[in-house]
Design a protein around this motif. Structure first.
Motif, PDB file in Angstrom:
ATOM      1  N   LEU A  27     -45.756  16.924-108.524  1.00 11.88           N
ATOM      2  CA  LEU A  27     -45.909  17.515-107.195  1.00 11.88           C
ATOM      3  C   LEU A  27     -46.058  16.456-106.100  1.00 11.88           C
ATOM      4  CD1 LEU A  27     -48.261  20.561-107.903  1.00 11.88           C
ATOM      5  CD2 LEU A  27     -45.816  20.606-107.387  1.00 11.88           C
ATOM      6  N   SER A  28     -46.297  15.201-106.473  1.00 11.20           N
ATOM      7  CA  SER A  28     -46.461  14.127-105.490  1.00 11.20           C
ATOM      8  C   SER A  28     -45.099  13.502-105.192  1.00 11.20           C
ATOM      9  CB  SER A  28     -47.422  13.052-106.023  1.00 11.20           C
ATOM     10  OG  SER A  28     -48.698  13.611-106.284  1.00 11.20           O
ATOM     11  N   PRO A  29     -44.661  13.514-103.945  1.00  6.82           N
ATOM     12  CA  PRO A  29     -43.337  12.974-103.612  1.00  6.82           C
ATOM     13  C   PRO A  29     -43.178  11.527-104.057  1.00  6.82           C
ATOM     14  CG  PRO A  29     -44.240  14.194-101.747  1.00  6.82           C
ATOM     15  CD  PRO A  29     -45.347  14.079-102.765  1.00  6.82           C
ATOM     16  N   PHE A  30     -42.049  11.252-104.711  1.00  6.30           N
ATOM     17  CA  PHE A  30     -41.630   9.921-105.150  1.00  6.30           C
ATOM     18  C   PHE A  30     -42.483   9.337-106.273  1.00  6.30           C
ATOM     19  CE2 PHE A  30     -40.871  10.166-100.491  1.00  6.30           C
ATOM     20  CZ  PHE A  30     -39.489  10.306-100.530  1.00  6.30           C
ATOM     21  N   ALA A  31     -43.595   9.971-106.649  1.00  4.83           N
ATOM     22  CA  ALA A  31     -44.503   9.369-107.628  1.00  4.83           C
ATOM     23  C   ALA A  31     -43.849   9.278-109.004  1.00  4.83           C
ATOM     24  CB  ALA A  31     -45.807  10.165-107.703  1.00  4.83           C
ATOM     25  N   TYR A  32     -43.232  10.366-109.459  1.00  2.00           N
ATOM     26  CA  TYR A  32     -42.653  10.379-110.801  1.00  2.00           C
ATOM     27  C   TYR A  32     -41.485   9.397-110.903  1.00  2.00           C
ATOM     28  CZ  TYR A  32     -40.142  12.162-114.897  1.00  2.00           C
ATOM     29  OH  TYR A  32     -39.483  12.276-116.099  1.00  2.00           O
ATOM     30  N   GLU A  33     -40.617   9.380-109.898  1.00  2.00           N
ATOM     31  CA  GLU A  33     -39.470   8.479-109.938  1.00  2.00           C
ATOM     32  C   GLU A  33     -39.918   7.021-109.892  1.00  2.00           C
ATOM     33  OE1 GLU A  33     -36.339   9.093-110.479  1.00  2.00           O
ATOM     34  OE2 GLU A  33     -36.738  11.234-110.692  1.00  2.00           O
ATOM     35  N   ASP A  34     -40.910   6.712-109.076  1.00  2.00           N
ATOM     36  CA  ASP A  34     -41.375   5.327-109.006  1.00  2.00           C
ATOM     37  C   ASP A  34     -42.134   4.926-110.269  1.00  2.00           C
ATOM     38  OD1 ASP A  34     -40.179   4.978-106.622  1.00  2.00           O
ATOM     39  OD2 ASP A  34     -41.988   4.688-105.439  1.00  2.00           O
ATOM     40  N   LEU A  35     -42.806   5.877-110.918  1.00  2.00           N
ATOM     41  CA  LEU A  35     -43.446   5.571-112.198  1.00  2.00           C
ATOM     42  C   LEU A  35     -42.391   5.195-113.227  1.00  2.00           C
ATOM     43  CD1 LEU A  35     -45.881   5.513-114.134  1.00  2.00           C
ATOM     44  CD2 LEU A  35     -45.499   7.946-114.540  1.00  2.00           C
ATOM     45  N   GLU A  95     -33.961  10.343-118.693  1.00  2.00           N
ATOM     46  CA  GLU A  95     -34.822   9.154-118.794  1.00  2.00           C
ATOM     47  C   GLU A  95     -36.177   9.482-119.387  1.00  2.00           C
ATOM     48  OE1 GLU A  95     -33.300   6.455-115.057  1.00  2.00           O
ATOM     49  OE2 GLU A  95     -34.844   7.976-114.697  1.00  2.00           O
ATOM     50  N   PHE A  96     -36.582  10.742-119.314  1.00  2.00           N
ATOM     51  CA  PHE A  96     -37.919  11.112-119.775  1.00  2.00           C
ATOM     52  C   PHE A  96     -38.106  10.787-121.252  1.00  2.00           C
ATOM     53  CE2 PHE A  96     -40.673  14.357-121.739  1.00  2.00           C
ATOM     54  CZ  PHE A  96     -41.860  14.041-121.112  1.00  2.00           C
ATOM     55  N   ARG A  97     -37.146  11.186-122.079  1.00  2.00           N
ATOM     56  CA  ARG A  97     -37.288  10.950-123.516  1.00  2.00           C
ATOM     57  C   ARG A  97     -37.201   9.479-123.878  1.00  2.00           C
ATOM     58  NH1 ARG A  97     -37.190  15.243-126.997  1.00  2.00           N
ATOM     59  NH2 ARG A  97     -37.919  13.616-128.400  1.00  2.00           N
ATOM     60  N   GLU A  98     -36.601   8.677-123.002  1.00  2.00           N
ATOM     61  CA  GLU A  98     -36.539   7.248-123.259  1.00  2.00           C
ATOM     62  C   GLU A  98     -37.868   6.562-122.951  1.00  2.00           C
ATOM     63  OE1 GLU A  98     -34.043   5.508-124.628  1.00  2.00           O
ATOM     64  OE2 GLU A  98     -33.090   7.458-124.962  1.00  2.00           O
ATOM     65  N   LEU A  99     -38.615   7.123-122.030  1.00  2.00           N
ATOM     66  CA  LEU A  99     -39.874   6.500-121.618  1.00  2.00           C
ATOM     67  C   LEU A  99     -41.086   7.140-122.280  1.00  2.00           C
ATOM     68  CD1 LEU A  99     -39.122   6.104-117.811  1.00  2.00           C
ATOM     69  CD2 LEU A  99     -39.075   4.322-119.558  1.00  2.00           C
ATOM     70  N   PHE A 100     -40.968   8.418-122.670  1.00  2.00           N
ATOM     71  CA  PHE A 100     -42.072   9.128-123.336  1.00  2.00           C
ATOM     72  C   PHE A 100     -41.559   9.650-124.681  1.00  2.00           C
ATOM     73  CE2 PHE A 100     -43.176   9.056-118.915  1.00  2.00           C
ATOM     74  CZ  PHE A 100     -44.544   8.834-118.919  1.00  2.00           C
ATOM     75  N   LYS A 101     -41.532   8.762-125.638  1.00  2.00           N
ATOM     76  CA  LYS A 101     -40.913   9.066-126.926  1.00  2.00           C
ATOM     77  C   LYS A 101     -41.837   9.806-127.882  1.00  2.00           C
ATOM     78  CE  LYS A 101     -37.715   5.165-126.727  1.00  2.00           C
ATOM     79  NZ  LYS A 101     -37.182   3.952-127.388  1.00  2.00           N
ATOM     80  N   VAL A 102     -43.116   9.906-127.540  1.00  2.00           N
ATOM     81  CA  VAL A 102     -44.074  10.540-128.448  1.00  2.00           C
ATOM     82  C   VAL A 102     -44.690  11.756-127.759  1.00  2.00           C
ATOM     83  CG1 VAL A 102     -46.103  10.213-129.899  1.00  2.00           C
ATOM     84  CG2 VAL A 102     -44.588   8.275-129.420  1.00  2.00           C
ATOM     85  N   ALA A 103     -44.695  12.873-128.468  1.00  2.00           N
ATOM     86  CA  ALA A 103     -45.325  14.100-127.972  1.00  2.00           C
ATOM     87  C   ALA A 103     -46.477  14.467-128.897  1.00  2.00           C
ATOM     88  CB  ALA A 103     -44.312  15.239-127.908  1.00  2.00           C
ATOM     89  N   ALA A 104     -47.641  14.688-128.307  1.00  2.00           N
ATOM     90  CA  ALA A 104     -48.802  15.184-129.049  1.00  2.00           C
ATOM     91  C   ALA A 104     -48.940  16.666-128.732  1.00  2.00           C
ATOM     92  CB  ALA A 104     -50.060  14.421-128.660  1.00  2.00           C
ATOM     93  N   ASP A 105     -48.519  17.497-129.657  1.00  2.00           N
ATOM     94  CA  ASP A 105     -48.477  18.945-129.438  1.00  2.00           C
ATOM     95  C   ASP A 105     -49.799  19.556-129.919  1.00  2.00           C
ATOM     96  OD1 ASP A 105     -47.765  21.514-128.969  1.00  2.00           O
ATOM     97  OD2 ASP A 105     -45.928  21.493-130.142  1.00  2.00           O
ATOM     98  N   PHE A 106     -50.628  19.945-128.987  1.00  2.00           N
ATOM     99  CA  PHE A 106     -51.945  20.489-129.315  1.00  2.00           C
ATOM    100  C   PHE A 106     -51.820  21.956-129.702  1.00  2.00           C
ATOM    101  CE2 PHE A 106     -53.259  16.630-127.513  1.00  2.00           C
ATOM    102  CZ  PHE A 106     -54.572  16.411-127.854  1.00  2.00           C
ATOM    103  N   ASP A 107     -52.368  22.285-130.857  1.00  2.00           N
ATOM    104  CA  ASP A 107     -52.284  23.645-131.369  1.00  2.00           C
ATOM    105  C   ASP A 107     -53.304  24.528-130.659  1.00  2.00           C
ATOM    106  OD1 ASP A 107     -51.555  25.801-132.865  1.00  2.00           O
ATOM    107  OD2 ASP A 107     -51.762  24.799-134.795  1.00  2.00           O
TER     108      ASP A 107
END
Length: 809
Positions: A379-387, A442-454
């Protein structure tokens, strides 16, 4: 054989408090391990252990499942085992002031370096003026002036003697050196000079021009001499400045001799001080125009700016950290993430320098871990892309928001990027994770691990004991009353209710911990030293009452007849359906009257809700399945010649879901067979094309919703609810409903097929088609088939009257 209602034991799987191996949680050791999140724990450990690029973590699951607490625990343990990262500071770049330099120092040295450089500025502010006010400086300046003034004096002396030989004097005027006629060592007055014969005056003018030319030839090297004088004076200034500053800087250089970058910067400072000593003394500002007050202000500002260039701006300090940093950024705006360059207003203009460069969360987390909430980040402008830019590049480059995308073009500083080594953990729900996975390559390239909480865990003795130990830790940390075994038993039952499965427990620890806090309040009101089962029950009832205004209002309208729901008698084509309403945190069941009307037509089952755009796709699908069921059972040899309409009476909002499809089918069969349906029963469950009743959600709320209506109108002993057989394992009904069923005042029936349900609702056997293609006489299916045949004959007759042709039926 009549279908028997479910026994009370099937309606609620109680937790036997006497079977628990403890009297209260005070006897239990608090659980320091996550509960019911084995899959997520494995993912977190894997992500923390992987040092390769791109193995950042996205923890997905609903709020309250313990994502933050679990991740914080693992990060704290991992951070202790990692080395403490160095400090980063920004210093002035003497080669390009618009690009401040970044220096890395050992952990905890940034503040001491800043203080040491502040002291250097103070020492220079004393040492430099003192050095230039000393006798040694004045002596050296006088020597330079004397040495470089000798050439000019010798030329003037020679020219003066030569002029005297020709009766002229060498005099100084505002225009420089010139010659004047003389007699007896005195310059002639204009009157005397004009009185001389013309020939004499001409001779004197010629001699004077010759002398002037000789003087000019003799003084042509004056600019060169002046330049040499200035260079000599500068050398004196540099030598004096170096003598005053070098020993001060040498002390710091010795302290930081093991850090080459700092030594290089200190050498550059010394050269800058020596080369620009006038800035530190304010002498350069004295040449500016303006009033004395303005000159004084300009001088003070110039000196302050010169001194500021020697200061240090600590970006990060890790001296107090024991291991790697763990940073949780609650407001992940673009400046809060990657840093920013602040500005000051001076004389109506924005100004900045390296001391106004501020660190972002990535700087503070460098060498460790950064935790962000995904929704706020997006929701923060430009934050996700710059991260993503920073993670791809492996360095933090401070830029204004939107600068990367060409939105911002304001000229400002460009601080030197800081190398980045950080593990980013995003917290979010499953929907956000899957949307990013599908929509951003690009998301899957930078966040390759998912912790799926049951959200659920199996209900067994070990899980119950672990839950009790977890709650024991809660009451200890928050100084609450301990829970006795009855309190734990009620919490276990509540956990099963929240899981909507008697064989499972919810993993949404937030709901249970809130319930314990609220039960502690009721225990305090009761003067009890422990939280008992009655206090847990009181907390649940209080929560439902606080949020139950809309539920009670709807129940009141049903009892008063404003909303029509029958709980007695029999009616053709009318049935009580069940729906679940959600308002805020509360969900409750409410019966709705579903009606059906059948007539001759062209095989259409009309969903009135769909016709007026109040039907969702799942509900529309359920109605279409009804048409398929009718065709499969009753139109084997020919088309259906009916038109039926279905509607939820007194419904004024959108309806979705297929949980009422079996209910609608019962109403449709009742209307076609002209067989009345018992109004003391309510129905829920979806249906397939072959009449199998399938499970639905919210079964507990739906049963309780009809029970509340029947209880408010008066329980008769023959009222009840039909649910899918596959939903029996999900039953965790309120205790008052279970007690009413045990006393025979209410009933819950579980059905596998529509035939079982219609038999219970109408009292007629549905009947199966025989080898002759007919249903048993008098059965419900026989009545429906005969009615459909009558529709077909009438349709054929009407068709023949219009066209003169008939089809054999």
């Amino acid at each position: 054989m009549p279908l028997a209602p479910l026994p009370p034991s099937a309606l609620r799987l109680s937790c036997d408090a006497d079977a628990l191996p403890f009297a209260s949680t005070a006897e239990l050791a608090p659980l320091d391990e996550p509960l019911g999140q084995d899959r997520a724990v494995e993912a977190i450990r894997f992500a923390i252990g992987m040092q390769n690029h791109g193995y950042n973590l996205f923890a997905l699951g609903p709020k309250g499942t313990g994502k933050m607490s679990l991740i914080s625990q693992f990060l704290a343990d991992a951070a202790r085992d990692r080395p403490t990262p160095g400090d980063w500071v920004y210093v002035h770049n003497f080669d390009d002031s618009a690009r401040p330099r970044a220096l890395c120092l050992p952990p905890g040295r940034a503040d001491s370096f800043r203080k040491r450089m502040d002291r250097l500025v103070e020492d220079l502010a004393v040492a430099l003026p003192a050095a230039f006010e000393g006798e040694d400086f004045r002596t050296r300046v006088k020597a330079v002036e004397t040495a470089h003034g000798r050439h000019q004096e010798e030329v003037i002396k020679i020219m003066r003697e030569k002029a005297e030989e020709h009766s002229f004097l060498l005099v100084r005027t505002d225009g420089g050196l010139t010659f004047a006629p003389a007699k007896d060592g005195e310059a002639l007055t204009p009157e005397v000079y004009n009185a001389l014969p013309e020939t004499t005056r001409e001779e004197m003018t010629a001699h004077m021009k010759a002398l002037q030319k000789d003087l000019e030839d003799s003084l042509k090297d004056v600019p060169k001499w002046e330049k040499e004088r200035r260079e000599a004076m500068k050398a004196v200034l540099r030598d004096v400045a170096r003598g005053a500053a070098e020993h001060l800087i040498e002390e710091i250089r010795w302290e930081y001799s093991q850090i080459p970058a700092v030594v290089s910067h200190l050498n550059r400072i010394l050269d800058h001080v020596v080369d620009n000593v006038g800035e530190f003394l304010g002498s350069e500002a004295e040449d500016e125009e303006g009033s004395p007050a303005d000159k004084q202000k300009a001088k003070a500002h110039a000196v302050a700016q010169a001194r500021k260039r020697l200061k240090v701006n600590p970006l990060t300090t890790n001296g107090t950290n024991q291991g790697a940093p763990v940073v949780v950024e609650d407001n992940p705006t673009q400046p809060n993430l990657i840093g920013r360059v602040e500005h000051l207003v001076r004389f109506g203009a924005l100004t900045t320098d390296f001391t106004l460069v501020k660190a972002g969360a990535l700087h503070r987390a460098n060498g460790g871990f950064l935790v962000l909430e995904a929704r706020r980040l997006l929701l923060s402008p430009f934050a996700y892309e710059d991260l993503k830019r920073v993670l791809r590049a492996g360095q933090v480059k401070i830029e204004a928001p939107g600068q990367t995308h060409g939105v911002m073009t304001t000229v400002t500083l460009e601080p030197e990027p800081v190398p980045l080594d950080v593990k980013v953990i995003l917290l979010g729900d499953a929907e956000t994770y899957y949307l990013l996975s599908e929509g951003d390559p690009e998301f899957r390239e930078l966040f390759k691990v998912a912790a799926d909480f049951d959200t659920h865990m199996q209900r067994n003795d070990n899980a119950v004991l672990s839950l009790a130990r977890l709650l024991a830790g809660l009451v200890t940390r928050e100084a609450l009353r301990p829970l006795d075994r009855t309190g734990i038993a009620r919490l276990v039952e509540r956990a099963a209710r929240l899981a909507e499965d008697s064989g499972k427990l919810t993993a949404h620890m937030g709901s249970l911990t809130d319930l314990v806090r609220e039960a502690d309040y009721f225990a305090a009101q009761d003067g009890s030293e422990r939280i008992e089962g009655s206090h847990v029950t009181a907390a649940v009832v209080a929560e439902e009452r606080r949020d139950g205004r809309v539920r009670d209002m709807m129940l009141e309208e049903i009892v008063e007849g404003t909303i029509r729901v029958e709980t007695e008698g029999e009616v053709v084509g009318q049935i009580n359906g069940l729906a679940v309403y959600h308002f805020g945190r509360i969900g409750f069941g409410r019966p709705s009257r579903i009606t059906c009307a059948a007539r001759v037509g062209r095989g259409e089952v009309v969903d009135i809700e769909r016709e007026v755009d109040l039907s969702g796709p799942l509900h529309s699908k359920g109605v279409l399945i009804l048409s398929s069921f009718l065709a499969t059972r009753f139109a084997v040899d020919g088309p259906l010649s009916l038109s039926a309409s279905l509607v939820f009476e007194q419904s004024y909002g959108e309806i979705d879901g297929d949980s009422a499809s079996s209910t609608e089918l019962y109403a449709l069969l009742s209307a076609l067979g002209e067989v009345p349906i018992r109004q003391n029963l309510a129905v829920t469950g979806s249906v397939d094309q072959f009449g199998n009743v399938q499970p639905i959600g919210g079964v507990n709320e739906k049963v309780e919703g009809f029970f509340d209506v029947c209880q408010a109108k008066g329980l008769t002993g023959d009222q009840g609810v039909l649910i899918p057989r596959t939903n029996v394992r999900h039953l965790m009904l309120r205790q008052d409903v279970v007690d009413a069923c045990a006393a025979g005042r209410f009933h819950v029936y579980a059905v596998h097929t529509v035939d079982q349900g219609i038999r219970l609702l109408t009292g007629l056997e549905p009947g199966e088609r025989g080898r002759d293609g007919h249903f048993p006489k008098g059965s419900l299916n026989d009545r429906v088939a005969k009615r459909l045949d009558a529709f077909a004959r009438r349709a054929n007759r009407e068709y023949g009257e219009r066209t003169g042709r008939r089809t054999k039926v």
